[in-house]
Design an enzyme around this catalytic site. Structure first.
Site, PDB file in Angstrom:
ATOM      1  N   ASN A 144      -2.944  18.714 -21.239  1.00 26.10           N
ATOM      2  CA  ASN A 144      -3.312  17.871 -22.383  1.00 26.10           C
ATOM      3  C   ASN A 144      -3.333  18.652 -23.689  1.00 26.10           C
ATOM      4  O   ASN A 144      -3.757  18.124 -24.727  1.00 26.10           O
ATOM      5  CB  ASN A 144      -4.693  17.239 -22.165  1.00 26.10           C
ATOM      6  CG  ASN A 144      -4.659  16.226 -21.045  1.00 26.10           C
ATOM      7  OD1 ASN A 144      -3.641  15.576 -20.824  1.00 26.10           O
ATOM      8  ND2 ASN A 144      -5.757  16.116 -20.307  1.00 26.10           N
ATOM      9  N   GLU A 151       7.086  19.019 -25.472  1.00 27.81           N
ATOM     10  CA  GLU A 151       6.292  19.231 -24.241  1.00 27.81           C
ATOM     11  C   GLU A 151       6.669  20.552 -23.581  1.00 27.81           C
ATOM     12  O   GLU A 151       5.835  21.216 -22.963  1.00 27.81           O
ATOM     13  CB  GLU A 151       6.488  18.075 -23.253  1.00 27.81           C
ATOM     14  CG  GLU A 151       5.884  16.745 -23.695  1.00 27.81           C
ATOM     15  CD  GLU A 151       4.377  16.632 -23.451  1.00 27.81           C
ATOM     16  OE1 GLU A 151       3.748  17.586 -22.967  1.00 27.81           O
ATOM     17  OE2 GLU A 151       3.817  15.569 -23.793  1.00 27.81           O
ATOM     18  N   GLU A 171      -6.258  16.447 -11.203  1.00 29.18           N
ATOM     19  CA  GLU A 171      -6.867  16.745 -12.506  1.00 29.18           C
ATOM     20  C   GLU A 171      -8.389  16.866 -12.442  1.00 29.18           C
ATOM     21  O   GLU A 171      -9.133  16.189 -13.151  1.00 29.18           O
ATOM     22  CB  GLU A 171      -6.455  15.696 -13.558  1.00 29.18           C
ATOM     23  CG  GLU A 171      -6.710  16.213 -14.980  1.00 29.18           C
ATOM     24  CD  GLU A 171      -6.063  15.369 -16.079  1.00 29.18           C
ATOM     25  OE1 GLU A 171      -4.912  14.960 -15.907  1.00 29.18           O
ATOM     26  OE2 GLU A 171      -6.730  15.138 -17.086  1.00 29.18           O
ATOM     27  N   HIS A 179      -2.594  17.044 -26.915  1.00 27.21           N
ATOM     28  CA  HIS A 179      -2.655  15.597 -26.704  1.00 27.21           C
ATOM     29  C   HIS A 179      -3.934  14.965 -27.232  1.00 27.21           C
ATOM     30  O   HIS A 179      -3.965  13.774 -27.504  1.00 27.21           O
ATOM     31  CB  HIS A 179      -2.504  15.257 -25.216  1.00 27.21           C
ATOM     32  CG  HIS A 179      -1.101  15.466 -24.706  1.00 27.21           C
ATOM     33  ND1 HIS A 179      -0.491  16.689 -24.709  1.00 27.21           N
ATOM     34  CD2 HIS A 179      -0.190  14.590 -24.193  1.00 27.21           C
ATOM     35  CE1 HIS A 179       0.734  16.568 -24.212  1.00 27.21           C
ATOM     36  NE2 HIS A 179       0.946  15.314 -23.893  1.00 27.21           N
ATOM     37  N   ARG A 186       0.818  -1.231   0.000  1.00 28.15           N
ATOM     38  CA  ARG A 186       0.000   0.000   0.000  1.00 28.15           C
ATOM     39  C   ARG A 186       0.847   1.275   0.000  1.00 28.15           C
ATOM     40  O   ARG A 186       0.384   2.346   0.378  1.00 28.15           O
ATOM     41  CB  ARG A 186      -0.968   0.033   1.187  1.00 28.15           C
ATOM     42  CG  ARG A 186      -1.961  -1.108   1.184  1.00 28.15           C
ATOM     43  CD  ARG A 186      -3.123  -0.846   2.113  1.00 28.15           C
ATOM     44  NE  ARG A 186      -4.018  -1.969   2.112  1.00 28.15           N
ATOM     45  CZ  ARG A 186      -3.893  -3.026   2.900  1.00 28.15           C
ATOM     46  NH1 ARG A 186      -2.902  -3.068   3.773  1.00 28.15           N
ATOM     47  NH2 ARG A 186      -4.755  -4.010   2.827  1.00 28.15           N
ATOM     48  N   LYS A 244       4.753  23.382 -14.773  1.00 26.48           N
ATOM     49  CA  LYS A 244       4.016  22.177 -14.372  1.00 26.48           C
ATOM     50  C   LYS A 244       3.689  22.222 -12.878  1.00 26.48           C
ATOM     51  O   LYS A 244       2.592  21.847 -12.461  1.00 26.48           O
ATOM     52  CB  LYS A 244       4.830  20.930 -14.724  1.00 26.48           C
ATOM     53  CG  LYS A 244       4.149  19.657 -14.249  1.00 26.48           C
ATOM     54  CD  LYS A 244       4.046  18.584 -15.261  1.00 26.48           C
ATOM     55  CE  LYS A 244       3.121  17.489 -14.777  1.00 26.48           C
ATOM     56  NZ  LYS A 244       3.297  16.234 -15.442  1.00 26.48           N
ATOM     57  N   ARG A 275      -5.542  21.100 -14.448  1.00 22.30           N
ATOM     58  CA  ARG A 275      -4.472  20.215 -14.927  1.00 22.30           C
ATOM     59  C   ARG A 275      -4.729  19.726 -16.347  1.00 22.30           C
ATOM     60  O   ARG A 275      -3.806  19.290 -17.042  1.00 22.30           O
ATOM     61  CB  ARG A 275      -4.282  19.045 -13.934  1.00 22.30           C
ATOM     62  CG  ARG A 275      -3.039  18.226 -14.242  1.00 22.30           C
ATOM     63  CD  ARG A 275      -2.617  17.308 -13.110  1.00 22.30           C
ATOM     64  NE  ARG A 275      -1.485  16.490 -13.509  1.00 22.30           N
ATOM     65  CZ  ARG A 275      -0.719  15.789 -12.689  1.00 22.30           C
ATOM     66  NH1 ARG A 275      -0.963  15.817 -11.383  1.00 22.30           N
ATOM     67  NH2 ARG A 275       0.266  15.072 -13.142  1.00 22.30           N
ATOM     68  N   LYS A 285       1.566  11.361 -11.569  1.00 20.79           N
ATOM     69  CA  LYS A 285       0.738  10.411 -12.338  1.00 20.79           C
ATOM     70  C   LYS A 285       1.563   9.151 -12.577  1.00 20.79           C
ATOM     71  O   LYS A 285       2.652   9.215 -13.161  1.00 20.79           O
ATOM     72  CB  LYS A 285       0.338  11.011 -13.680  1.00 20.79           C
ATOM     73  CG  LYS A 285      -0.851  11.944 -13.604  1.00 20.79           C
ATOM     74  CD  LYS A 285      -1.336  12.264 -15.001  1.00 20.79           C
ATOM     75  CE  LYS A 285      -2.540  13.200 -14.951  1.00 20.79           C
ATOM     76  NZ  LYS A 285      -2.947  13.617 -16.308  1.00 20.79           N
ATOM     77  N   HIS A 311       6.068  10.402 -29.108  1.00 20.59           N
ATOM     78  CA  HIS A 311       4.972  11.089 -28.428  1.00 20.59           C
ATOM     79  C   HIS A 311       5.011  12.605 -28.674  1.00 20.59           C
ATOM     80  O   HIS A 311       4.008  13.211 -29.057  1.00 20.59           O
ATOM     81  CB  HIS A 311       5.056  10.781 -26.927  1.00 20.59           C
ATOM     82  CG  HIS A 311       4.065  11.538 -26.095  1.00 20.59           C
ATOM     83  ND1 HIS A 311       2.728  11.223 -26.073  1.00 20.59           N
ATOM     84  CD2 HIS A 311       4.228  12.618 -25.282  1.00 20.59           C
ATOM     85  CE1 HIS A 311       2.099  12.067 -25.261  1.00 20.59           C
ATOM     86  NE2 HIS A 311       2.982  12.929 -24.777  1.00 20.59           N
ATOM     87  N   HIS A 358      -2.799  12.106 -29.323  1.00 14.15           N
ATOM     88  CA  HIS A 358      -2.993  10.696 -28.948  1.00 14.15           C
ATOM     89  C   HIS A 358      -3.637   9.908 -30.078  1.00 14.15           C
ATOM     90  O   HIS A 358      -3.313   8.749 -30.316  1.00 14.15           O
ATOM     91  CB  HIS A 358      -3.870  10.584 -27.693  1.00 14.15           C
ATOM     92  CG  HIS A 358      -3.094  10.726 -26.418  1.00 14.15           C
ATOM     93  ND1 HIS A 358      -3.696  11.072 -25.228  1.00 14.15           N
ATOM     94  CD2 HIS A 358      -1.784  10.569 -26.152  1.00 14.15           C
ATOM     95  CE1 HIS A 358      -2.772  11.130 -24.281  1.00 14.15           C
ATOM     96  NE2 HIS A 358      -1.599  10.834 -24.818  1.00 14.15           N
TER      97      HIS A 358
HETATM   98  N1  GLY Z   1       1.354  14.629 -18.389  1.00 16.63           N
HETATM   99  C1  GLY Z   1       0.201  15.332 -17.995  1.00 16.63           C
HETATM  100  C2  GLY Z   1       0.042  15.455 -16.533  1.00 16.63           C
HETATM  101  O1  GLY Z   1       0.954  15.186 -15.779  1.00 16.63           O
HETATM  102  O2  GLY Z   1      -1.020  15.784 -16.096  1.00 16.63           O
END
Ligand code: GLY
Length: 342
Positions: free
Chosen positions: A239, A185, A231, A242, A121, A221, A235, A143, A257, A246
């Site tokens: 994207n 990015e 998110e 993206h 955990r 960021k 956040r 993430k 990417h 994507h």
């Molecule tokens: N790569 C997008 C984020 O970290 O939300």
């Protein structure tokens, strides 16, 4: 300057009890023991596309290291990859007091972070990104996860690292195409948040300003993640590019990417911003046109987990340094995909 005269920038991610430091600089890999608690069992995760010496240099500073080297590529971000890491920890009797260190790009970081979130955990997780892409994006923000049933990042957890060390020395061995992949990015961050930062790409030589670019991207960021860790709203700006990117990436055309994000950003800008963006992408040798199956890409966009009832939340940039998020439907998505040259 905090490591024997070498420049190391320190940025703080202030998430209350999950607060952590991101360091960017030369020589951090060999000084990791100064910044991370390695006096315990440490699972060092890397892949066979990363020079093996990086993981070894880190492991030498650990009391009880266990190195796992995964096959390079998205295929490792899977239940099998996860199982391999969990198994390695179980075999070496890892307890909750031990930790996981990722040494590599986004695949290694996302998978390692999820293994750290899952094992007993949750054990400590440190991220040592070795690609421009993972430095500017995935190493910060927590993430983590794996792909499942053909859907990217379907299973995962928010697991903030305890610290991030981005050693710019590890970036010097990257092929130029990989550097440009990550810079896409960084351009995204600049375009949505910071016009002065964007002008660095228009005027200077980005490859010569890498440490500054990394720090400025990470600062953008951090600003987002501190306001919206899970998110719920803001956040989603990350994207930008993206949504369509994507869709293009899913066609398996051999593009990186960041190259897909570059193509995906162009149709989401005003004419004036699009012209400036196109010029920057060309300078970075990122694609600005592509011949591809637009209906297949649209299908993939609509099947993405972010599509609800055919509508997709997409990010638009009308003027450099700002953004807008709004829902768009299938017809507008198709129109924007068709506007990509090629
Ligand atoms: N790569 C997008 C984020 O970290 O939300």
């Amino acid at each position: 300057m905090d490591n024997e005269g070498k420049i190391v920038e320190k940025l703080t991610v202030d998430l209350g009890e999950n607060r952590y430091e991101v360091r960017v600089g030369e020589g951090l890999l060999d000084d990791a023991g100064k910044y991370l608690n390695l006096d315990r069992r440490v699972l060092v995760v890397t892949d066979d596309g990363v020079p093996a010496e990086y993981a070894e240099r880190l492991a030498r500073q650990c009391r009880a290291p266990e190195i796992v080297t995964l096959p390079q590529g998205e295929g490792s971000k899977s239940l099998d990859g996860l199982s391999r890491l969990l198994h390695a920890m179980k075999e070496k009797n890892f307890t909750r007091k031990d930790c996981v260190c990722a040494v590599g790009g986004g695949v290694v970081g996302d998978l390692s972070g999820f293994a750290a979130a899952s094992y007993m955990r949750g054990v400590d997780f440190y991220n040592l990104p070795t690609t421009v892409l993972s430095c500017v994006d995935s190493s910060v923000g927590g993430k983590t996860g794996i792909n499942f049933d053909g859907i990217k990042n379907l299973v995962g957890a928010f697991k903030q690292p305890k610290a991030v060390l981005a050693d710019v020395g590890t970036l010097s061995t990257l092929p130029p195409r990989q550097v440009a992949n990550g810079l896409a990015e960084a351009v995204k961050m600049a375009l949505t948040f910071d016009e002065a930062f964007f002008s660095l790409f228009e005027k200077g030589n980005p490859e010569e300003n890498l440490p500054e670019i990394l720090c400025r991207s990470i600062a953008c960021k951090i600003k987002v993640v501190e306001q919206d860790e899970k998110e719920q709203g803001l956040r989603r700006v990350l994207n930008f590019g993206h949504t369509l990117g994507h869709g293009i990436e899913s066609l398996g055309l051999g593009l990186y990417h960041g190259e897909c994000v570059a193509l995906g950003m162009l149709p989401m800008c005003s004419e004036e911003v699009g012209a400036r963006l196109r010029a920057v992408l060309k300078r970075l040798k990122l694609p600005t046109s592509l011949s591809f199956d637009r209906e297949a890409a649209l299908e993939a966009v609509l099947h993405d987990k972010k599509s609800v009832g055919g509508a997709v939340a997409a990010v638009f940039v009308e003027s450099v340094g700002s953004f807008e998020i709004r829902e768009i439907g299938e017809d507008e998505l198709r129109k924007r995909l068709l506007s990509i040259e090629g």
